[in-house]
Design a protein around this motif. Structure first.
Motif, short mmCIF file in Angstrom:
data_model
loop_
_atom_site.label_atom_id
_atom_site.label_comp_id
_atom_site.label_asym_id
_atom_site.label_seq_id
_atom_site.Cartn_x
_atom_site.Cartn_y
_atom_site.Cartn_z
N GLU A 47 -10.98 -7.85 -0.94
CA GLU A 47 -10.32 -8.03 -2.27
C GLU A 47 -9.46 -9.18 -2.45
O GLU A 47 -9.40 -10.14 -3.41
N GLU B 22 -9.56 -3.92 1.38
CA GLU B 22 -8.33 -4.57 0.90
C GLU B 22 -8.43 -5.95 1.16
O GLU B 22 -8.04 -6.85 0.21
N ARG C 41 -3.63 -8.63 5.94
CA ARG C 41 -3.33 -8.16 4.26
C ARG C 41 -2.06 -8.81 3.84
O ARG C 41 -2.31 -9.17 2.75
N THR D 249 0.73 -1.12 0.04
CA THR D 249 -0.07 -0.32 -0.07
C THR D 249 0.83 1.45 -0.06
O THR D 249 2.07 1.25 0.42
#
Length: 210
Positions: free
Chosen positions: A125, A122, A66, A2
């Motif tokens: 996804e 995020e 993540r 990110t």
């Protein structure tokens, strides 16, 4: 990665990476409720540094989820691209993905992690990308005649979830042997022409909430 991470100075990024790595190790052993002080100590940083990077436990869990999902997707895609058959790719994913194991353990044992995966855009996804790759591996293995046709992605996912649960044995060497043997038995049961009919119908990803 990110923009929030790439924009950090080298030392700040190093601290962040050390904290996430330490959190992943602790979460895999004790779950996400381990004291933040222990994570800071394992990362070699002060508690103040930890809280500057991650203001609360939820932020740290989100970062771990993540990162582990990102690595899991990359590993699964690499397995499908590099292995000579889809069956071998499936075996590689089920046997080798420590990151995926951590995600499953967090999301099956801890409500905060479940909520993060569900509510964080995020993470959601990345989760969808992981399901898509697993779906491709499963159906490709069936198309080549290696994986039994009366299962679907949901069945494989549930089996993996069962395999990664902690083994209730104190001796780690014996526990690892037990995991390996159970994995081998599961893989043998997934092979085509196994012979024992399964009840009902194949479980899809949607059936098991993926």
């Amino acid at each position: 990665m990110t923009a929030e991470v790439t924009g950090l100075r080298a030392d700040a990024r190093r601290n962040r990476d050390q904290i996430v790595a330490a959190a992943k190790q602790w979460f895999a052993v004790q779950g996400p409720d381990v004291p933040m002080e222990e994570i800071a100590r394992a990362a070699g940083v002060g508690v103040g540094t930890l809280y500057r990077r991650f203001p609360d436990r939820e932020a740290l869990i989100r970062a771990v989820v993540r990162e582990s999902l990102t690595i899991s997707v990359a590993e699964a895609r690499a397995a499908l691209a590099e292995e000579p058959t889809a069956w071998q790719a499936l075996v590689r994913v089920l046997r080798q993905s420590r990151e995926l194991r951590l995600i499953v353990r967090l999301t099956t044992a801890a409500q905060p992690a479940k909520t993060i995966v569900k509510d964080d855009e995020e993470s959601s996804e990345l989760r969808r990308a992981m399901i898509e790759v697993l779906d491709n591996v499963v159906h490709a293995a069936q198309a080549e005649g290696a994986l039994r046709t009366d299962v679907d992605t949901g069945d494989v996912s549930m089996l993996f979830t069962l395999l990664v649960r902690p083994v209730p044995l104190q001796d780690e060497e014996t526990a690892e042997l037990a995991r390996e043997r159970c994995t081998a038995l599961v893989l043998d049961g997934l092979r085509a022409h196994t012979g024992t009919p399964l009840p009902g119908r194949p479980l899809t990803a949607a059936d098991v909430g993926l």
